[in-house]
Design a protein around this motif. Structure first.
Motif, PDB file in Angstrom:
ATOM      1  N   ALA A 177      65.912  26.712 -42.219  1.00 49.27           N
ATOM      2  CA  ALA A 177      66.841  27.477 -43.095  1.00 49.27           C
ATOM      3  C   ALA A 177      66.179  26.475 -44.065  1.00 49.27           C
ATOM      4  O   ALA A 177      66.224  26.774 -45.193  1.00 49.27           O
ATOM      5  CB  ALA A 177      68.383  27.009 -43.134  1.00 49.27           C
ATOM      6  N   GLY A 178      66.287  24.807 -43.880  1.00 44.60           N
ATOM      7  CA  GLY A 178      65.641  23.508 -44.618  1.00 44.60           C
ATOM      8  C   GLY A 178      64.067  24.742 -45.039  1.00 44.60           C
ATOM      9  O   GLY A 178      64.033  24.407 -46.603  1.00 44.60           O
ATOM     10  N   TRP A 179      63.037  24.996 -44.294  1.00 48.57           N
ATOM     11  CA  TRP A 179      61.846  25.607 -44.695  1.00 48.57           C
ATOM     12  C   TRP A 179      62.295  26.726 -45.393  1.00 48.57           C
ATOM     13  O   TRP A 179      61.359  26.771 -46.594  1.00 48.57           O
ATOM     14  CB  TRP A 179      61.243  25.362 -43.762  1.00 48.57           C
ATOM     15  N   ALA A 180      62.892  27.525 -45.438  1.00 50.78           N
ATOM     16  CA  ALA A 180      63.519  28.971 -46.281  1.00 50.78           C
ATOM     17  C   ALA A 180      63.758  28.189 -47.506  1.00 50.78           C
ATOM     18  O   ALA A 180      62.766  28.828 -48.510  1.00 50.78           O
ATOM     19  CB  ALA A 180      64.187  29.980 -45.543  1.00 50.78           C
ATOM     20  N   GLN A 181      64.581  27.895 -47.943  1.00 50.10           N
ATOM     21  CA  GLN A 181      64.717  26.688 -49.248  1.00 50.10           C
ATOM     22  C   GLN A 181      63.491  26.133 -49.399  1.00 50.10           C
ATOM     23  O   GLN A 181      63.107  26.736 -51.298  1.00 50.10           O
ATOM     24  CB  GLN A 181      65.935  26.082 -48.826  1.00 50.10           C
ATOM     25  N   PHE A 182      63.244  25.535 -49.256  1.00 49.63           N
ATOM     26  CA  PHE A 182      61.553  25.033 -50.138  1.00 49.63           C
ATOM     27  C   PHE A 182      60.377  25.798 -50.063  1.00 49.63           C
ATOM     28  O   PHE A 182      60.063  25.041 -51.141  1.00 49.63           O
ATOM     29  CB  PHE A 182      61.380  23.860 -48.647  1.00 49.63           C
ATOM     30  N   ASP A 183      60.214  27.115 -49.171  1.00 51.36           N
ATOM     31  CA  ASP A 183      59.930  27.860 -49.979  1.00 51.36           C
ATOM     32  C   ASP A 183      59.577  28.912 -51.038  1.00 51.36           C
ATOM     33  O   ASP A 183      59.308  28.656 -52.490  1.00 51.36           O
ATOM     34  CB  ASP A 183      59.143  29.325 -48.553  1.00 51.36           C
ATOM     35  N   VAL A 184      61.475  28.761 -51.659  1.00 52.48           N
ATOM     36  CA  VAL A 184      62.024  29.464 -52.634  1.00 52.48           C
ATOM     37  C   VAL A 184      61.806  28.649 -53.640  1.00 52.48           C
ATOM     38  O   VAL A 184      61.184  29.150 -55.087  1.00 52.48           O
ATOM     39  CB  VAL A 184      63.232  29.905 -52.484  1.00 52.48           C
ATOM     40  N   ASP A 185      61.875  27.153 -53.222  1.00 51.50           N
ATOM     41  CA  ASP A 185      62.074  25.929 -54.661  1.00 51.50           C
ATOM     42  C   ASP A 185      60.626  25.988 -54.849  1.00 51.50           C
ATOM     43  O   ASP A 185      59.915  25.126 -56.108  1.00 51.50           O
ATOM     44  CB  ASP A 185      62.517  24.956 -54.243  1.00 51.50           C
ATOM     45  N   LEU A 186      59.077  26.049 -54.128  1.00 55.39           N
ATOM     46  CA  LEU A 186      58.168  25.820 -53.875  1.00 55.39           C
ATOM     47  C   LEU A 186      57.167  27.761 -55.320  1.00 55.39           C
ATOM     48  O   LEU A 186      57.032  26.794 -55.957  1.00 55.39           O
ATOM     49  CB  LEU A 186      57.205  25.806 -53.023  1.00 55.39           C
ATOM     50  N   ALA A 187      58.134  28.942 -54.619  1.00 60.32           N
ATOM     51  CA  ALA A 187      57.732  29.426 -55.266  1.00 60.32           C
ATOM     52  C   ALA A 187      58.314  29.089 -57.411  1.00 60.32           C
ATOM     53  O   ALA A 187      57.525  29.594 -58.407  1.00 60.32           O
ATOM     54  CB  ALA A 187      57.884  30.756 -55.109  1.00 60.32           C
ATOM     55  N   ALA A 188      59.179  28.797 -57.092  1.00 58.40           N
ATOM     56  CA  ALA A 188      59.661  28.350 -58.260  1.00 58.40           C
ATOM     57  C   ALA A 188      59.824  27.427 -58.995  1.00 58.40           C
ATOM     58  O   ALA A 188      59.773  26.931 -60.738  1.00 58.40           O
ATOM     59  CB  ALA A 188      61.123  28.850 -58.533  1.00 58.40           C
ATOM     60  N   TRP A 189      58.592  26.348 -59.005  1.00 62.51           N
ATOM     61  CA  TRP A 189      58.811  25.094 -59.213  1.00 62.51           C
ATOM     62  C   TRP A 189      57.148  25.494 -60.268  1.00 62.51           C
ATOM     63  O   TRP A 189      56.413  25.520 -60.508  1.00 62.51           O
ATOM     64  CB  TRP A 189      57.339  24.158 -58.241  1.00 62.51           C
ATOM     65  N   GLN A 190      57.884  23.778 -61.385  1.00 58.77           N
ATOM     66  CA  GLN A 190      56.851  23.511 -62.228  1.00 58.77           C
ATOM     67  C   GLN A 190      57.291  22.366 -62.758  1.00 58.77           C
ATOM     68  O   GLN A 190      57.776  21.300 -63.164  1.00 58.77           O
ATOM     69  CB  GLN A 190      58.508  24.268 -63.637  1.00 58.77           C
ATOM     70  N   PRO A 191      56.019  22.526 -63.197  1.00 57.70           N
ATOM     71  CA  PRO A 191      55.441  20.598 -63.571  1.00 57.70           C
ATOM     72  C   PRO A 191      57.030  19.937 -64.199  1.00 57.70           C
ATOM     73  O   PRO A 191      57.327  20.705 -65.337  1.00 57.70           O
ATOM     74  CB  PRO A 191      54.721  20.595 -63.812  1.00 57.70           C
ATOM     75  N   THR A 192      57.040  18.760 -64.443  1.00 59.11           N
ATOM     76  CA  THR A 192      58.157  18.245 -65.616  1.00 59.11           C
ATOM     77  C   THR A 192      57.223  18.028 -66.625  1.00 59.11           C
ATOM     78  O   THR A 192      56.144  17.234 -66.693  1.00 59.11           O
ATOM     79  CB  THR A 192      58.321  17.103 -64.639  1.00 59.11           C
ATOM     80  N   GLU A 193      58.125  18.555 -67.627  1.00 61.85           N
ATOM     81  CA  GLU A 193      57.101  17.862 -69.227  1.00 61.85           C
ATOM     82  C   GLU A 193      57.269  16.410 -69.371  1.00 61.85           C
ATOM     83  O   GLU A 193      58.416  16.479 -69.489  1.00 61.85           O
ATOM     84  CB  GLU A 193      57.309  18.514 -70.131  1.00 61.85           C
ATOM     85  N   PRO A 194      55.880  16.215 -69.779  1.00 63.18           N
ATOM     86  CA  PRO A 194      56.149  14.122 -70.270  1.00 63.18           C
ATOM     87  C   PRO A 194      57.411  14.178 -71.152  1.00 63.18           C
ATOM     88  O   PRO A 194      57.477  14.994 -72.171  1.00 63.18           O
ATOM     89  CB  PRO A 194      54.636  13.853 -70.365  1.00 63.18           C
ATOM     90  N   ALA A 195      58.278  13.157 -71.810  1.00 64.49           N
ATOM     91  CA  ALA A 195      59.398  13.047 -72.848  1.00 64.49           C
ATOM     92  C   ALA A 195      57.864  12.379 -73.985  1.00 64.49           C
ATOM     93  O   ALA A 195      56.823  11.896 -73.944  1.00 64.49           O
ATOM     94  CB  ALA A 195      59.580  11.660 -72.550  1.00 64.49           C
TER      95      ALA A 195
END
Length: 210
Positions: A177-195
């Motif tokens: 379940a942990g890896w399945a959620q990680f896959d979901v989060d990886l697919a939705a990952w966006q770089p954090t905009e620097p301030a």
């Protein structure tokens, strides 16, 4: 388990590790690694950029391999069986693990950690250190072995603590379940905009001198 014929340190080995769901990353994925956060692991996987290995870290890796070889020989004497280091995938191809050793009949695996007083104390209390727990769980899932011999040592019998670990259905379910959620989060990952840098507002004139 599907065994992968890869030479450790080769380009093909690095490529495999860059995309596989590795047992060594399981603790970070489950957000309980003292060495890497889950956010850092997500960023590494999303960007393909990993931190450079400095000389001190490389020396520590080399020392770990030396200890591993010595400890494997001791474990073979205890088990009265040969152990073979392998890289494998789970039967469904979803998870990967590099095993410090597995018996020919694939019923027993070993995970060898360099001596650490805190980890040794955990083993004496009958528990796998939290930093390594999910790595061991994943190794058991991938290998299909009945038991893992978890060892903390400096490569000698003088500093040698060990325990046996068995896989539970609850742990396997939590890991997957942990890896399945990680896959979901990886697919939705966006770089954090620097301030945006703070800029002072221009002044039309200086205040009067008092």
């Amino acid at each position: 388990m599907k065994i992968i014929e890869l030479q450790q340190g080769s380009e093909a080995w690095h490529q495999h590790r860059a995309t596989a769901r590795n047992a060594s990353d399981a603790s970070a994925m489950m957000a309980c690694s003292p060495y890497k956060t889950r956010a850092q692991l997500l960023q590494e996987r999303a960007t393909g950029i990993r931190p450079d290995v400095d000389a001190a870290t490389q020396a520590r890796f080399a020392r770990g391999h030396e200890i591993e070889a010595k400890a494997r020989a001791i474990a073979e004497e205890m088990l009265e069986q040969e152990l073979f280091p392998v890289i494998g995938l789970s039967d469904d191809g979803y998870l990967s693990a590099s095993l410090d050793g597995i018996t020919m009949d694939e019923t027993t695996i070993v995970e060898i950690k360099s001596w650490n007083e805190s980890k040794a104390a955990d083993v004496r209390e009958g528990r796998v250190p939290e930093a390594d727990r999910w790595q061991v769980v994943q190794q058991l899932v991938v290998s299909g072995a009945d038991v893992c011999m978890y060892i903390v040592t400096d490569g000698t019998r003088d500093k040698w603590e060990w325990m046996t670990v068995h896989l539970t259905p609850e742990d396997e379910a939590a890991l997957r379940a942990g890896w399945a959620q990680f896959d979901v989060d990886l697919a939705a990952w966006q770089p954090t905009e620097p301030a945006a840098p703070v800029q002072a507002a221009p002044m039309e004139s200086l205040p009067a001198v008092v």
